[in-house]
Design a protein around this motif. Structure first.
Motif, PDB file in Angstrom:
ATOM      1  N   VAL A  74       0.867  -1.183   0.000  1.00 36.50           N
ATOM      2  CA  VAL A  74       0.000   0.000   0.000  1.00 36.50           C
ATOM      3  C   VAL A  74       0.900   1.229   0.000  1.00 36.50           C
ATOM      4  CG1 VAL A  74      -1.735   1.264   1.309  1.00 36.50           C
ATOM      5  CG2 VAL A  74      -1.871  -1.227   1.160  1.00 36.50           C
ATOM      6  N   LEU A  75       0.735   2.083  -1.016  1.00 36.40           N
ATOM      7  CA  LEU A  75       1.640   3.231  -1.195  1.00 36.40           C
ATOM      8  C   LEU A  75       0.928   4.548  -0.922  1.00 36.40           C
ATOM      9  CD1 LEU A  75       3.547   2.531  -4.524  1.00 36.40           C
ATOM     10  CD2 LEU A  75       4.110   1.879  -2.211  1.00 36.40           C
ATOM     11  N   PRO A  76       1.641   5.531  -0.369  1.00 37.28           N
ATOM     12  CA  PRO A  76       1.043   6.860  -0.210  1.00 37.28           C
ATOM     13  C   PRO A  76       0.562   7.403  -1.555  1.00 37.28           C
ATOM     14  CG  PRO A  76       3.104   6.715   1.010  1.00 37.28           C
ATOM     15  CD  PRO A  76       3.008   5.460   0.186  1.00 37.28           C
ATOM     16  N   LEU A  77      -0.600   8.028  -1.509  1.00 29.82           N
ATOM     17  CA  LEU A  77      -1.278   8.470  -2.729  1.00 29.82           C
ATOM     18  C   LEU A  77      -1.823   9.873  -2.515  1.00 29.82           C
ATOM     19  CD1 LEU A  77      -2.958   7.653  -5.450  1.00 29.82           C
ATOM     20  CD2 LEU A  77      -4.812   7.257  -3.839  1.00 29.82           C
ATOM     21  N   ALA A  78      -1.663  10.729  -3.515  1.00 25.22           N
ATOM     22  CA  ALA A  78      -2.350  12.022  -3.518  1.00 25.22           C
ATOM     23  C   ALA A  78      -3.628  11.858  -4.331  1.00 25.22           C
ATOM     24  CB  ALA A  78      -1.456  13.089  -4.145  1.00 25.22           C
ATOM     25  N   ALA A  79      -4.763  12.025  -3.675  1.00 27.04           N
ATOM     26  CA  ALA A  79      -6.054  11.886  -4.373  1.00 27.04           C
ATOM     27  C   ALA A  79      -6.466  13.283  -4.847  1.00 27.04           C
ATOM     28  CB  ALA A  79      -7.091  11.307  -3.429  1.00 27.04           C
ATOM     29  N   VAL A  80      -6.373  13.481  -6.143  1.00 25.00           N
ATOM     30  CA  VAL A  80      -6.534  14.821  -6.736  1.00 25.00           C
ATOM     31  C   VAL A  80      -7.985  15.044  -7.129  1.00 25.00           C
ATOM     32  CG1 VAL A  80      -5.891  16.251  -8.724  1.00 25.00           C
ATOM     33  CG2 VAL A  80      -4.174  14.810  -7.595  1.00 25.00           C
ATOM     34  N   SER A  81      -8.506  16.181  -6.741  1.00 17.39           N
ATOM     35  CA  SER A  81      -9.865  16.502  -7.166  1.00 17.39           C
ATOM     36  C   SER A  81     -10.110  17.995  -7.043  1.00 17.39           C
ATOM     37  CB  SER A  81     -10.826  15.620  -6.371  1.00 17.39           C
ATOM     38  OG  SER A  81     -11.854  16.267  -5.829  1.00 17.39           O
ATOM     39  N   ARG A  82     -11.348  18.391  -7.225  1.00 14.12           N
ATOM     40  CA  ARG A  82     -11.713  19.815  -7.194  1.00 14.12           C
ATOM     41  C   ARG A  82     -10.809  20.619  -8.135  1.00 14.12           C
ATOM     42  NH1 ARG A  82     -12.734  20.858  -0.745  1.00 14.12           N
ATOM     43  NH2 ARG A  82     -14.359  19.341  -0.501  1.00 14.12           N
ATOM     44  N   VAL A  83     -10.726  20.131  -9.356  1.00 17.03           N
ATOM     45  CA  VAL A  83      -9.929  20.807 -10.379  1.00 17.03           C
ATOM     46  C   VAL A  83     -10.876  21.645 -11.225  1.00 17.03           C
ATOM     47  CG1 VAL A  83      -8.473  20.471 -12.403  1.00 17.03           C
ATOM     48  CG2 VAL A  83      -8.263  18.925 -10.450  1.00 17.03           C
ATOM     49  N   GLY A  84     -10.644  22.920 -11.303  1.00 16.71           N
ATOM     50  CA  GLY A  84     -11.517  23.749 -12.133  1.00 16.71           C
ATOM     51  C   GLY A  84     -10.905  25.107 -12.420  1.00 16.71           C
ATOM     52  N   VAL A  85     -11.215  25.630 -13.578  1.00 16.99           N
ATOM     53  CA  VAL A  85     -10.750  26.965 -13.972  1.00 16.99           C
ATOM     54  C   VAL A  85     -11.989  27.751 -14.392  1.00 16.99           C
ATOM     55  CG1 VAL A  85      -9.339  28.254 -15.636  1.00 16.99           C
ATOM     56  CG2 VAL A  85      -8.491  26.098 -14.686  1.00 16.99           C
ATOM     57  N   ARG A  86     -12.072  28.988 -13.934  1.00 19.95           N
ATOM     58  CA  ARG A  86     -13.238  29.815 -14.260  1.00 19.95           C
ATOM     59  C   ARG A  86     -13.357  29.959 -15.765  1.00 19.95           C
ATOM     60  NH1 ARG A  86     -13.915  35.421 -11.115  1.00 19.95           N
ATOM     61  NH2 ARG A  86     -13.601  36.177 -13.238  1.00 19.95           N
ATOM     62  N   ALA A  87     -14.606  29.890 -16.262  1.00 16.75           N
ATOM     63  CA  ALA A  87     -14.833  29.808 -17.714  1.00 16.75           C
ATOM     64  C   ALA A  87     -14.201  30.974 -18.471  1.00 16.75           C
ATOM     65  CB  ALA A  87     -16.336  29.743 -17.989  1.00 16.75           C
ATOM     66  N   ASP A  88     -14.051  32.131 -17.807  1.00 15.65           N
ATOM     67  CA  ASP A  88     -13.462  33.273 -18.517  1.00 15.65           C
ATOM     68  C   ASP A  88     -11.937  33.276 -18.463  1.00 15.65           C
ATOM     69  OD1 ASP A  88     -13.590  33.701 -15.817  1.00 15.65           O
ATOM     70  OD2 ASP A  88     -14.226  35.789 -15.920  1.00 15.65           O
ATOM     71  N   HIS A  89     -11.346  32.178 -17.933  1.00 15.49           N
ATOM     72  CA  HIS A  89      -9.873  32.104 -17.899  1.00 15.49           C
ATOM     73  C   HIS A  89      -9.351  30.783 -18.459  1.00 15.49           C
ATOM     74  CE1 HIS A  89      -9.149  35.814 -15.589  1.00 15.49           C
ATOM     75  NE2 HIS A  89     -10.368  35.573 -15.140  1.00 15.49           N
ATOM     76  N   THR A  90     -10.225  30.001 -19.106  1.00 12.07           N
ATOM     77  CA  THR A  90      -9.772  28.700 -19.610  1.00 12.07           C
ATOM     78  C   THR A  90      -8.933  28.864 -20.880  1.00 12.07           C
ATOM     79  OG1 THR A  90     -11.867  28.475 -20.787  1.00 12.07           O
ATOM     80  CG2 THR A  90     -11.696  27.361 -18.673  1.00 12.07           C
ATOM     81  N   ARG A  91      -8.206  27.777 -21.193  1.00 15.41           N
ATOM     82  CA  ARG A  91      -7.364  27.657 -22.400  1.00 15.41           C
ATOM     83  C   ARG A  91      -6.271  28.723 -22.445  1.00 15.41           C
ATOM     84  NH1 ARG A  91     -10.583  24.513 -21.426  1.00 15.41           N
ATOM     85  NH2 ARG A  91     -11.996  23.393 -22.813  1.00 15.41           N
ATOM     86  N   ARG A  92      -5.772  29.089 -21.265  1.00 12.43           N
ATOM     87  CA  ARG A  92      -4.620  30.006 -21.215  1.00 12.43           C
ATOM     88  C   ARG A  92      -3.490  29.382 -20.405  1.00 12.43           C
ATOM     89  NH1 ARG A  92      -8.360  35.326 -20.047  1.00 12.43           N
ATOM     90  NH2 ARG A  92     -10.001  34.495 -21.378  1.00 12.43           N
ATOM     91  N   GLY A  93      -3.611  28.060 -20.172  1.00 10.46           N
ATOM     92  CA  GLY A  93      -2.525  27.382 -19.476  1.00 10.46           C
ATOM     93  C   GLY A  93      -2.645  27.370 -17.966  1.00 10.46           C
ATOM     94  N   VAL A  94      -3.816  27.773 -17.421  1.00 10.09           N
ATOM     95  CA  VAL A  94      -3.945  27.815 -15.957  1.00 10.09           C
ATOM     96  C   VAL A  94      -3.870  26.404 -15.373  1.00 10.09           C
ATOM     97  CG1 VAL A  94      -5.461  28.423 -14.032  1.00 10.09           C
ATOM     98  CG2 VAL A  94      -5.245  29.981 -15.986  1.00 10.09           C
ATOM     99  N   LEU A  95      -4.643  25.485 -15.947  1.00  6.74           N
ATOM    100  CA  LEU A  95      -4.600  24.113 -15.431  1.00  6.74           C
ATOM    101  C   LEU A  95      -3.184  23.544 -15.542  1.00  6.74           C
ATOM    102  CD1 LEU A  95      -5.969  21.546 -14.358  1.00  6.74           C
ATOM    103  CD2 LEU A  95      -6.266  20.850 -16.733  1.00  6.74           C
ATOM    104  N   THR A  96      -2.528  23.809 -16.638  1.00  5.46           N
ATOM    105  CA  THR A  96      -1.178  23.267 -16.841  1.00  5.46           C
ATOM    106  C   THR A  96      -0.257  23.705 -15.709  1.00  5.46           C
ATOM    107  OG1 THR A  96      -1.554  23.363 -19.209  1.00  5.46           O
ATOM    108  CG2 THR A  96       0.730  23.162 -18.500  1.00  5.46           C
TER     109      THR A  96
END
Ligand SMILES: CC(C)(COP(=O)(O)OP(=O)(O)OC[C@H]1O[C@@H](n2cnc3c(N)ncnc32)[C@H](O)[C@@H]1OP(=O)(O)O)[C@@H](O)C(=O)NCCC(=O)NCCS
Length: 404
Positions: A74-96
């Motif tokens: 059993v290995l330590p794990l980061a459970a990633v969630s609550r990922v979101g970018v406001r619609a007026d700021h998407t596709r500008r590399g924020v998530l990246t």
């Protein structure tokens, strides 16, 4: 991207980040009641925000968990969630940028794995995630008085009172243990958000507990619901939200109980492991319909060496695998993988693949041959492919069974 500041959130910024996340899913901001349950699920140090002119416009968060890998470690794990970018700021590399910061943090925390559930399958491969577990949504017609043959080792079933759920289900989940590759531990915040919040919202949740010779060894949490059969006819269905057992026999015992429910037409369960063959216990296997067979958990090997070294391998001569990792270049390199262990290697590569393909292979969901045939793995030494198939094969279908 220079217009955006990426940093870890302060405690008092978490709720604004939650609202950005919910807004990205077209849901209104968290109510006081729901925030009471979802607020403490993620420690502030693990919540990232992207800021523009002092306002949060994007977020990505994780909580600390652990995951079982083939062989039982059993290995330590980061459970990633609550990922979101406001619609007026998407596709500008924020998530990246958020993903980059988060992966770096997970690596520094010493957690070799990260996982998530994706809303869109096209987003996360570029960040090194690959689908490592799949699940099957099934709808099974109830037996309506027809007998289902008893199962070997059938145990007892009892229903819990509503006020017992919040204490009993975590206890039984812990007791069952992480016995299947992909299963993950559930911190208290997970139970508050996924179970206690729903109880507080007065969802009609029912839990059946299975007990075998050694005590409680499984449960099914379900919700009776009315669904349309035709424009003017409705009937009852049991929707299974959470079901775990210490063995396949225990889970099938729970299925048997659910399928015998009176005044119910179907039982529907989401994301079930691919080797949970419920049709085999039915008098008529045609009563089980696969509604969907789809992706369940995406996995990211954040520390490739530690992750590879932690799992066991089937009997075959070792292979040298060359891994490419653009975001965490320290993972890139060659690894000699065999039943006796894993080590960095200077030998020439037998097989070569990006880190997202390695994630698909890691828990045994797909074979090296399948990855090669689909262009996701390059073969330099043809005889290594069969060896890799044997080495990475898992004896159980990987499945997390935990939504987050
Ligand atoms: C998905 C989301 C987080 C992406 O954020 P973003 O800041 O726009 O992403 P980026 O600008 O960093 O894009 C990174 C890459 O992914 C691609 N991408 C991002 N979102 C995508 C989507 N929904 N569909 C297809 N491609 C997408 C971009 O085109 C870009 O590709 P490129 O590097 O080849 O140019 C954002 O669109 C969002 O919040 N969506 C709604 C909520 C959601 O789906 N959350 C995810 C929960 S798992």
């Amino acid at each position: 991207m220079s217009d955006y500041l990426i940093r870890v959130l302060e405690e008092d910024e978490k709720r604004a980040a939650q609202s950005v996340f919910l807004g990205s899913l077209h849901v209104g901001p968290a109510t006081d009641e729901s925030w009471e349950y979802s607020g403490d699920g993620y420690p502030a140090q693990r919540c990232f925000g992207a800021f523009r002119e002092g306002r949060i416009v994007g977020t990505a968060q994780s909580f600390a968990s652990s995951m079982a890998v083939p062989g039982g470690a059993v290995l330590p794990l980061a459970a990633v969630s609550r990922v979101g970018v406001r619609a007026d700021h998407t596709r500008r590399g924020v998530l990246t940028e958020l993903m980059r910061a988060q992966l770096r943090q997970v690596r520094e925390l010493g957690e070799p794995l990260a996982s998530l559930h994706a809303t869109e399958p096209v987003i996360y491969g570029r960040f090194g995630y690959g689908v490592a577990c799949r699940g099957r949504t099934v709808e099974v017609g109830t037996t309506r008085g027809r007998a289902v043959p008893p199962l070997p080792g059938d145990g007892e079933i009892r229903l819990l009172e509503t006020d017992e759920l919040a204490a009993e289900l975590p206890r039984i989940y812990e007791r069952i243990g992480l016995h299947r590759p992909g299963m993950m531990s559930r911190p208290r915040g997970w139970w508050r958000m996924q179970l206690e919040r729903r109880i507080a919202l007065k969802d009609h949740l029912v839990a059946a507990v299975h007990s075998g010779p050694d005590g409680d060894d499984g449960y099914a949490l379900y919700e009776p619901t009315m669904v349309n059969i035709s424009p003017d006819e409705r009937d009852r269905r049991l929707d299974v939200h959470d079901m775990h057992g210490a063995s396949l026999g225990v889970v099938l015992g729970l299925w048997r109980f659910l399928l015998a429910a009176d005044l119910v037409r179907w039982v529907r369960a989401w994301g079930r492991p691919l080797d949970e063959h419920v049709e085999l216990i039915l008098p008529n296997r045609g009563d089980c319909r696969t509604v969907e067979l789809g992706d369940e958990t995406w996995l990211r090997l954040v520390d490739v060496r530690a992750a590879l070294a932690a799992r066991t391998y089937g009997a075959a001569e070792p292979v040298v695998v060359e891994v490419h990792d653009r975001l965490l270049p320290e993972n890139s390199g060659r690894y000699r993988v065999g039943p006796d262990g894993v080590e960095r290697s200077d030998a020439s590569a037998d097989l070569e693949l990006p880190v997202d393909s390695l994630a698909m292979l890691y828990l045994g969901d797909v074979s090296a041959s399948a990855l090669a045939a689909t262009g996701r793995l390059t073969v330099h030494e043809p005889s290594a492919l069969t060896r890799a198939d044997r080495l990475f094969a898992a004896d159980r279908s990987p499945n997390s069974g935990t939504f987050f």
